[in-house]
Design a protein around this motif. Structure first.
Motif, PDB file in Angstrom:
ATOM      1  N   SER A  28       0.865  -1.179   0.000  1.00 43.30           N
ATOM      2  CA  SER A  28       0.000   0.000   0.000  1.00 43.30           C
ATOM      3  C   SER A  28       0.899   1.226   0.000  1.00 43.30           C
ATOM      4  CB  SER A  28      -0.925   0.016   1.222  1.00 43.30           C
ATOM      5  OG  SER A  28      -0.179   0.125   2.417  1.00 43.30           O
ATOM      6  N   PRO A  29       0.409   2.342  -0.521  1.00 45.30           N
ATOM      7  CA  PRO A  29       1.218   3.567  -0.476  1.00 45.30           C
ATOM      8  C   PRO A  29       1.280   4.102   0.949  1.00 45.30           C
ATOM      9  CG  PRO A  29      -0.924   4.009  -1.464  1.00 45.30           C
ATOM     10  CD  PRO A  29      -0.862   2.530  -1.234  1.00 45.30           C
ATOM     11  N   PRO A  30       2.284   4.910   1.280  1.00 45.71           N
ATOM     12  CA  PRO A  30       2.429   5.397   2.658  1.00 45.71           C
ATOM     13  C   PRO A  30       1.241   6.212   3.146  1.00 45.71           C
ATOM     14  CG  PRO A  30       4.000   6.479   1.185  1.00 45.71           C
ATOM     15  CD  PRO A  30       3.367   5.383   0.409  1.00 45.71           C
ATOM     16  N   GLU A  31       0.535   6.888   2.247  1.00 43.73           N
ATOM     17  CA  GLU A  31      -0.619   7.676   2.690  1.00 43.73           C
ATOM     18  C   GLU A  31      -1.775   6.783   3.154  1.00 43.73           C
ATOM     19  OE1 GLU A  31      -0.463   7.786  -1.882  1.00 43.73           O
ATOM     20  OE2 GLU A  31       0.933   8.135  -0.237  1.00 43.73           O
ATOM     21  N   ASP A  32      -1.728   5.485   2.819  1.00 43.94           N
ATOM     22  CA  ASP A  32      -2.748   4.532   3.280  1.00 43.94           C
ATOM     23  C   ASP A  32      -2.230   3.655   4.421  1.00 43.94           C
ATOM     24  OD1 ASP A  32      -4.449   5.504   1.329  1.00 43.94           O
ATOM     25  OD2 ASP A  32      -3.954   3.931  -0.115  1.00 43.94           O
ATOM     26  N   ALA A  33      -1.119   4.046   5.009  1.00 49.45           N
ATOM     27  CA  ALA A  33      -0.511   3.230   6.066  1.00 49.45           C
ATOM     28  C   ALA A  33      -1.442   3.113   7.267  1.00 49.45           C
ATOM     29  CB  ALA A  33       0.812   3.850   6.505  1.00 49.45           C
ATOM     30  N   VAL A  34      -1.347   1.974   7.935  1.00 48.10           N
ATOM     31  CA  VAL A  34      -2.135   1.690   9.133  1.00 48.10           C
ATOM     32  C   VAL A  34      -1.277   1.990  10.355  1.00 48.10           C
ATOM     33  CG1 VAL A  34      -3.281  -0.144  10.425  1.00 48.10           C
ATOM     34  CG2 VAL A  34      -3.466  -0.080   7.934  1.00 48.10           C
ATOM     35  N   ALA A  35      -1.861   2.612  11.347  1.00 48.22           N
ATOM     36  CA  ALA A  35      -1.117   2.934  12.569  1.00 48.22           C
ATOM     37  C   ALA A  35      -0.829   1.655  13.356  1.00 48.22           C
ATOM     38  CB  ALA A  35      -1.904   3.905  13.437  1.00 48.22           C
ATOM     39  N   ASP A  36       0.415   1.500  13.792  1.00 44.54           N
ATOM     40  CA  ASP A  36       0.774   0.423  14.714  1.00 44.54           C
ATOM     41  C   ASP A  36       1.892   0.957  15.601  1.00 44.54           C
ATOM     42  OD1 ASP A  36       1.197  -1.859  16.144  1.00 44.54           O
ATOM     43  OD2 ASP A  36       1.324  -3.190  14.416  1.00 44.54           O
ATOM     44  N   THR A  37       1.524   1.815  16.533  1.00 52.09           N
ATOM     45  CA  THR A  37       2.513   2.482  17.381  1.00 52.09           C
ATOM     46  C   THR A  37       3.225   1.518  18.321  1.00 52.09           C
ATOM     47  OG1 THR A  37       0.783   3.043  18.970  1.00 52.09           O
ATOM     48  CG2 THR A  37       1.309   4.704  17.300  1.00 52.09           C
ATOM     49  N   LYS A  38       2.710   0.302  18.468  1.00 51.39           N
ATOM     50  CA  LYS A  38       3.387  -0.684  19.312  1.00 51.39           C
ATOM     51  C   LYS A  38       4.728  -1.105  18.715  1.00 51.39           C
ATOM     52  CE  LYS A  38      -0.868  -2.511  21.268  1.00 51.39           C
ATOM     53  NZ  LYS A  38      -1.792  -3.638  21.324  1.00 51.39           N
ATOM     54  N   LEU A  39       4.921  -0.816  17.430  1.00 48.07           N
ATOM     55  CA  LEU A  39       6.210  -1.133  16.801  1.00 48.07           C
ATOM     56  C   LEU A  39       7.304  -0.154  17.216  1.00 48.07           C
ATOM     57  CD1 LEU A  39       5.131  -2.032  13.164  1.00 48.07           C
ATOM     58  CD2 LEU A  39       6.293  -3.556  14.764  1.00 48.07           C
ATOM     59  N   PHE A  40       6.921   1.042  17.643  1.00 48.41           N
ATOM     60  CA  PHE A  40       7.921   2.038  18.014  1.00 48.41           C
ATOM     61  C   PHE A  40       8.793   1.517  19.150  1.00 48.41           C
ATOM     62  CE2 PHE A  40       4.841   5.670  16.757  1.00 48.41           C
ATOM     63  CZ  PHE A  40       5.230   5.554  15.443  1.00 48.41           C
ATOM     64  N   GLY A  41      10.073   1.834  19.072  1.00 53.52           N
ATOM     65  CA  GLY A  41      10.965   1.489  20.166  1.00 53.52           C
ATOM     66  C   GLY A  41      12.250   0.861  19.683  1.00 53.52           C
ATOM     67  N   VAL A  42      12.989   0.374  20.650  1.00 54.75           N
ATOM     68  CA  VAL A  42      14.290  -0.243  20.398  1.00 54.75           C
ATOM     69  C   VAL A  42      14.151  -1.743  20.631  1.00 54.75           C
ATOM     70  CG1 VAL A  42      16.723  -0.265  21.046  1.00 54.75           C
ATOM     71  CG2 VAL A  42      15.427   1.879  21.148  1.00 54.75           C
ATOM     72  N   TRP A  43      14.565  -2.520  19.644  1.00 56.56           N
ATOM     73  CA  TRP A  43      14.403  -3.968  19.660  1.00 56.56           C
ATOM     74  C   TRP A  43      15.768  -4.652  19.571  1.00 56.56           C
ATOM     75  CZ3 TRP A  43       9.511  -5.850  20.295  1.00 56.56           C
ATOM     76  CH2 TRP A  43       8.469  -4.965  20.062  1.00 56.56           C
ATOM     77  N   LYS A  44      15.989  -5.606  20.450  1.00 61.28           N
ATOM     78  CA  LYS A  44      17.239  -6.378  20.467  1.00 61.28           C
ATOM     79  C   LYS A  44      17.036  -7.681  19.709  1.00 61.28           C
ATOM     80  CE  LYS A  44      20.299  -8.799  23.681  1.00 61.28           C
ATOM     81  NZ  LYS A  44      20.535  -9.125  25.092  1.00 61.28           N
ATOM     82  N   LEU A  45      17.936  -7.973  18.771  1.00 62.72           N
ATOM     83  CA  LEU A  45      17.873  -9.218  18.030  1.00 62.72           C
ATOM     84  C   LEU A  45      18.235 -10.382  18.952  1.00 62.72           C
ATOM     85  CD1 LEU A  45      17.573 -10.479  15.117  1.00 62.72           C
ATOM     86  CD2 LEU A  45      20.065 -10.490  15.088  1.00 62.72           C
ATOM     87  N   VAL A  46      17.369 -11.385  19.016  1.00 65.99           N
ATOM     88  CA  VAL A  46      17.657 -12.560  19.851  1.00 65.99           C
ATOM     89  C   VAL A  46      17.848 -13.820  19.018  1.00 65.99           C
ATOM     90  CG1 VAL A  46      16.599 -11.655  21.937  1.00 65.99           C
ATOM     91  CG2 VAL A  46      15.190 -12.938  20.317  1.00 65.99           C
ATOM     92  N   ALA A  47      17.414 -13.815  17.762  1.00 60.38           N
ATOM     93  CA  ALA A  47      17.631 -14.977  16.891  1.00 60.38           C
ATOM     94  C   ALA A  47      17.391 -14.597  15.446  1.00 60.38           C
ATOM     95  CB  ALA A  47      16.687 -16.124  17.285  1.00 60.38           C
ATOM     96  N   ASN A  48      18.140 -15.233  14.572  1.00 59.78           N
ATOM     97  CA  ASN A  48      17.866 -15.174  13.146  1.00 59.78           C
ATOM     98  C   ASN A  48      18.022 -16.584  12.594  1.00 59.78           C
ATOM     99  OD1 ASN A  48      20.844 -14.622  13.416  1.00 59.78           O
ATOM    100  ND2 ASN A  48      20.731 -14.802  11.203  1.00 59.78           N
ATOM    101  N   TYR A  49      17.428 -16.818  11.428  1.00 60.71           N
ATOM    102  CA  TYR A  49      17.346 -18.162  10.881  1.00 60.71           C
ATOM    103  C   TYR A  49      18.042 -18.226   9.532  1.00 60.71           C
ATOM    104  CZ  TYR A  49      13.997 -18.967  14.596  1.00 60.71           C
ATOM    105  OH  TYR A  49      13.411 -19.088  15.838  1.00 60.71           O
ATOM    106  N   ASP A  50      18.886 -19.252   9.381  1.00 60.15           N
ATOM    107  CA  ASP A  50      19.639 -19.458   8.152  1.00 60.15           C
ATOM    108  C   ASP A  50      19.021 -20.640   7.412  1.00 60.15           C
ATOM    109  OD1 ASP A  50      21.450 -19.861   6.127  1.00 60.15           O
ATOM    110  OD2 ASP A  50      23.189 -20.117   7.432  1.00 60.15           O
ATOM    111  N   TYR A  51      18.523 -20.383   6.196  1.00 57.49           N
ATOM    112  CA  TYR A  51      17.885 -21.422   5.395  1.00 57.49           C
ATOM    113  C   TYR A  51      18.792 -21.943   4.285  1.00 57.49           C
ATOM    114  CZ  TYR A  51      13.619 -20.120   7.809  1.00 57.49           C
ATOM    115  OH  TYR A  51      12.677 -19.878   8.780  1.00 57.49           O
TER     116      TYR A  51
END
Length: 196
Positions: A28-51
């Protein structure tokens, strides 16, 4: 399993740049973006997956001397984020990093109960979602409390969808293909916990 040979967030950026940035449009274009303020903040990586391992998926966790951080900040535009990445690794000293990556714009598209992050290049002063000469990554995500899990399309799904769409397509065709694919098209790529 620990991973001393690759920096996990470097993998994330490679994923965004190589694996995901093949779409001409966001969902979707940015003008149609949906609010999800719970994403705001600092996130620490705890795992990534190698396929890439022929014997199966490998879950990688940062070592005690690695810290990779995803920072999601509010942008001036409504419901648009600025995403930045920071990595700290011993024995690298301050100022030694040659990493010149920039921040990127992102915004949420909700389709049913599923949230997707549209991650776009930051070549211009503001986010845009209609130009065919831009590259966008689509990352599916789940946010539960202080846990953020991101999913990307597997290699076969990307190839199948790219082949179906061809060189000339519209946003709706991409949206239909990305959201109505086969079971297992989306694979977990990264797990983060919110830093308090």
């Amino acid at each position: 399993m620990h991973n001393n040979s690759r920096h996990p967030l470097s993998l994330f950026l490679l994923l965004i740049v190589i694996a995901g940035c093949e779409w001409d449009y966001p969902l979707s274009p940015p003008e149609d973006a949906v609010a999800d303020t719970k994403l705001f903040g600092v996130w620490k990586l705890v795992a990534n997956y190698d396929y890439s391992n022929p014997s199966g998926v490998v879950k990688l966790t940062p070592t005690t001397d690695e810290l990779s951080i995803l920072n999601i900040m509010d942008a001036p535009e409504d419901n648009v984020f600025i995403i930045g990445f920071t990595e700290f690794h011993k024995p690298q000293l301050p100022g030694e990093s040659n990493d010149k990556r920039r921040t990127q714009y992102a915004w949420v598209t909700k389709i049913g109960d599923t949230g997707y992050l549209n991650v776009g290049s930051s070549d211009s002063a503001k986010p845009a979602g209609g130009e065919k000469d831009r590259s966008f990554s689509i990352v599916k995500y789940e946010l539960t409390g202080n846990k953020l899990v991101m999913y990307v399309l597997n290699k076969d799904a990307r190839s199948r969808i790219s082949s179906f769409l061809g060189d000339f397509y519209q946003r709706d065709a991409l949206r239909n293909q990305l959201t109505a694919g086969k079971k297992g098209d989306w694979q977990v790529a990264f797990e983060f916990t919110r830093m308090q």
